[in-house]
Design a protein around this motif. Structure first.
Motif, PDB file in Angstrom:
ATOM      1  N   ARG A  90       0.838  -1.191   0.000  1.00  0.00           N
ATOM      2  CA  ARG A  90       0.000   0.000   0.000  1.00  0.00           C
ATOM      3  C   ARG A  90       0.880   1.250   0.000  1.00  0.00           C
ATOM      4  NH1 ARG A  90      -4.653   0.240   4.408  1.00  0.00           N
ATOM      5  NH2 ARG A  90      -5.191  -1.634   3.196  1.00  0.00           N
ATOM      6  N   GLY A  91       0.593   2.157  -0.882  1.00  0.00           N
ATOM      7  CA  GLY A  91       1.368   3.386  -0.976  1.00  0.00           C
ATOM      8  C   GLY A  91       2.559   3.303  -1.899  1.00  0.00           C
ATOM      9  N   SER A  92       2.885   2.112  -2.401  1.00  0.00           N
ATOM     10  CA  SER A  92       4.006   1.977  -3.331  1.00  0.00           C
ATOM     11  C   SER A  92       3.639   2.590  -4.676  1.00  0.00           C
ATOM     12  CB  SER A  92       4.384   0.509  -3.515  1.00  0.00           C
ATOM     13  OG  SER A  92       3.371  -0.177  -4.236  1.00  0.00           O
ATOM     14  N   ALA A  93       4.655   2.863  -5.502  1.00  0.00           N
ATOM     15  CA  ALA A  93       4.413   3.452  -6.817  1.00  0.00           C
ATOM     16  C   ALA A  93       3.537   2.558  -7.677  1.00  0.00           C
ATOM     17  CB  ALA A  93       5.745   3.722  -7.513  1.00  0.00           C
ATOM     18  N   VAL A  94       3.690   1.246  -7.514  1.00  0.00           N
ATOM     19  CA  VAL A  94       2.896   0.293  -8.301  1.00  0.00           C
ATOM     20  C   VAL A  94       1.438   0.328  -7.864  1.00  0.00           C
ATOM     21  CG1 VAL A  94       2.590  -2.139  -8.873  1.00  0.00           C
ATOM     22  CG2 VAL A  94       4.896  -1.171  -8.744  1.00  0.00           C
ATOM     23  N   ALA A  95       1.194   0.360  -6.557  1.00  0.00           N
ATOM     24  CA  ALA A  95      -0.180   0.431  -6.045  1.00  0.00           C
ATOM     25  C   ALA A  95      -0.845   1.745  -6.465  1.00  0.00           C
ATOM     26  CB  ALA A  95      -0.181   0.284  -4.527  1.00  0.00           C
ATOM     27  N   ARG A  96      -0.085   2.835  -6.436  1.00  0.00           N
ATOM     28  CA  ARG A  96      -0.647   4.129  -6.852  1.00  0.00           C
ATOM     29  C   ARG A  96      -0.996   4.126  -8.333  1.00  0.00           C
ATOM     30  NH1 ARG A  96       3.696   6.231  -3.841  1.00  0.00           N
ATOM     31  NH2 ARG A  96       4.726   6.901  -5.775  1.00  0.00           N
ATOM     32  N   LEU A  97      -0.130   3.502  -9.132  1.00  0.00           N
ATOM     33  CA  LEU A  97      -0.409   3.414 -10.570  1.00  0.00           C
ATOM     34  C   LEU A  97      -1.739   2.734 -10.826  1.00  0.00           C
ATOM     35  CD1 LEU A  97       0.545   3.593 -13.580  1.00  0.00           C
ATOM     36  CD2 LEU A  97       1.589   1.351 -13.241  1.00  0.00           C
ATOM     37  N   ASP A 149       6.001  -4.655  -8.115  1.00  0.00           N
ATOM     38  CA  ASP A 149       6.496  -4.267  -6.800  1.00  0.00           C
ATOM     39  C   ASP A 149       7.202  -5.465  -6.159  1.00  0.00           C
ATOM     40  OD1 ASP A 149       7.026  -3.300  -4.311  1.00  0.00           O
ATOM     41  OD2 ASP A 149       4.948  -3.165  -3.659  1.00  0.00           O
ATOM     42  N   MET A 150       8.527  -5.442  -6.167  1.00  0.00           N
ATOM     43  CA  MET A 150       9.317  -6.492  -5.527  1.00  0.00           C
ATOM     44  C   MET A 150       9.955  -5.992  -4.234  1.00  0.00           C
ATOM     45  SD  MET A 150      11.337  -8.511  -8.579  1.00  0.00           S
ATOM     46  CE  MET A 150      12.562  -9.025  -7.378  1.00  0.00           C
ATOM     47  N   SER A 165       9.799   0.172 -22.228  1.00  0.00           N
ATOM     48  CA  SER A 165       8.702   0.995 -21.695  1.00  0.00           C
ATOM     49  C   SER A 165       8.985   1.515 -20.295  1.00  0.00           C
ATOM     50  CB  SER A 165       7.400   0.181 -21.668  1.00  0.00           C
ATOM     51  OG  SER A 165       7.021  -0.239 -22.954  1.00  0.00           O
ATOM     52  N   LEU A 166      10.032   1.019 -19.655  1.00  0.00           N
ATOM     53  CA  LEU A 166      10.317   1.357 -18.263  1.00  0.00           C
ATOM     54  C   LEU A 166      10.658   2.844 -18.121  1.00  0.00           C
ATOM     55  CD1 LEU A 166      10.613   0.156 -15.427  1.00  0.00           C
ATOM     56  CD2 LEU A 166      13.016  -0.292 -15.951  1.00  0.00           C
ATOM     57  N   GLN A 167       9.890   3.531 -17.267  1.00  0.00           N
ATOM     58  CA  GLN A 167      10.098   4.964 -17.054  1.00  0.00           C
ATOM     59  C   GLN A 167      10.465   5.310 -15.613  1.00  0.00           C
ATOM     60  OE1 GLN A 167      10.287   7.423 -19.378  1.00  0.00           O
ATOM     61  NE2 GLN A 167      10.220   5.655 -20.753  1.00  0.00           N
ATOM     62  N   SER A 168      10.289   4.373 -14.693  1.00  0.00           N
ATOM     63  CA  SER A 168      10.629   4.636 -13.294  1.00  0.00           C
ATOM     64  C   SER A 168      10.998   3.322 -12.615  1.00  0.00           C
ATOM     65  CB  SER A 168       9.441   5.286 -12.570  1.00  0.00           C
ATOM     66  OG  SER A 168       9.722   5.462 -11.192  1.00  0.00           O
ATOM     67  N   VAL A 213       6.628   0.888 -14.384  1.00  0.00           N
ATOM     68  CA  VAL A 213       7.130   1.170 -13.039  1.00  0.00           C
ATOM     69  C   VAL A 213       7.591  -0.128 -12.391  1.00  0.00           C
ATOM     70  CG1 VAL A 213       6.557   2.043 -10.738  1.00  0.00           C
ATOM     71  CG2 VAL A 213       5.571   3.130 -12.763  1.00  0.00           C
ATOM     72  N   ILE A 214       8.786  -0.117 -11.779  1.00  0.00           N
ATOM     73  CA  ILE A 214       9.309  -1.276 -11.049  1.00  0.00           C
ATOM     74  C   ILE A 214       9.919  -0.787  -9.731  1.00  0.00           C
ATOM     75  CG2 ILE A 214      11.034  -3.120 -11.009  1.00  0.00           C
ATOM     76  CD1 ILE A 214      10.725  -3.445 -13.974  1.00  0.00           C
TER      77      ILE A 214
END
Length: 227
Positions: free
Chosen positions: A42-49, A73-74, A115-118, A94-95
């Motif tokens: 929760r709150g990770s960049a992947v969850a926000r995406l 999200d690893m 495609s990776l941007q972050s 996002v990774i």
């Protein structure tokens, strides 16, 4: 009139029906999504995406636009190396790899990740492809955030010599490039001109396959007669 026959259940037909009836997000979840237990933090960049874009789904550690994987999200997985099937994340935008005792990653780990941007990595690691592969790099207390993947073909005029004549440079991941043949050229170093001889190729392949099949059939027949 004879007794009515009971229809024989066909497992393959049942499987197809179940697949067709399965929810959109339940199909073909990549292996890498189950590498770490639980879902994206929760709150990770992947969850926000996933929360910000309607239609995206969280499945395990992945954010999916089925069947495409957009976020992985690893974080906090206690990994010393990347998960098996990590190449399934080559479409990710996002990774997050933070909070892992990761060792130095092989150069080809992000081959095809165009495609990776972050990507966020432990502070002990450099950004994939080096600092020249990213527009912006931010170092925090225990992590490093790499944002805006650069096109390695445009980063230096010196890269032109990497590709042979009749080809062009194309990005192939952070700091990575590939050479694609122009128009009618193909083959080794793009030296052959004209369309690929598909009919000849498949004709030869078919002839070899048929010859091997006949050889195996003849061998098995002789063995059967001898016994």
């Amino acid at each position: 009139m004879g007794p009515a026959r009971r229809a024989c259940p066909c497992p393959w037909a049942l499987a197809l029906l179940l697949l067709a009836a399965a929810p959109r997000g339940a199909r073909a979840v990549p292996q890498v999504c189950a590498c770490c237990p639980g879902e994206a933090r929760r709150g990770s960049a992947v969850a926000r995406l996933c929360a910000e874009r309607p239609g995206l789904l969280l499945r395990g550690r992945c954010c999916l636009d089925p069947p495409r994987l957009l976020g992985l999200d690893m974080g906090s997985c206690n990994r010393t190396s990347l998960c098996p099937g990590f190449q399934d994340a080559s479409t990710a935008v996002v990774i997050d790899l933070t909070e892992n005792p990761l060792e130095k990653l092989p150069d080809a780990s992000f081959l095809g990740f165009t495609s990776l941007q972050s990507i966020a990595v432990p502070l002990a690691l450099d950004c994939p492809g080096g600092s020249a592969a990213w527009e912006n790099i931010t170092a925090g207390a225990d992590s490093r955030l790499c944002q805006g993947q650069r096109n390695a073909c445009n980063s230096s005029g010196e890269l032109a010599w990497l590709c042979p004549e009749n080809s062009q440079c194309a990005p192939n991941g952070p700091g990575l490039v590939q050479c694609l043949c122009w128009g009618p050229y193909h083959g080794y170093k793009c030296l052959r001109e004209g369309t690929f001889p598909m009919l000849l190729f498949y004709g030869v392949l078919g002839a070899v396959t048929a010859a091997l099949s006949l050889l195996v059939w003849g061998t098995q027949r002789r063995k059967a007669k001898a016994s």
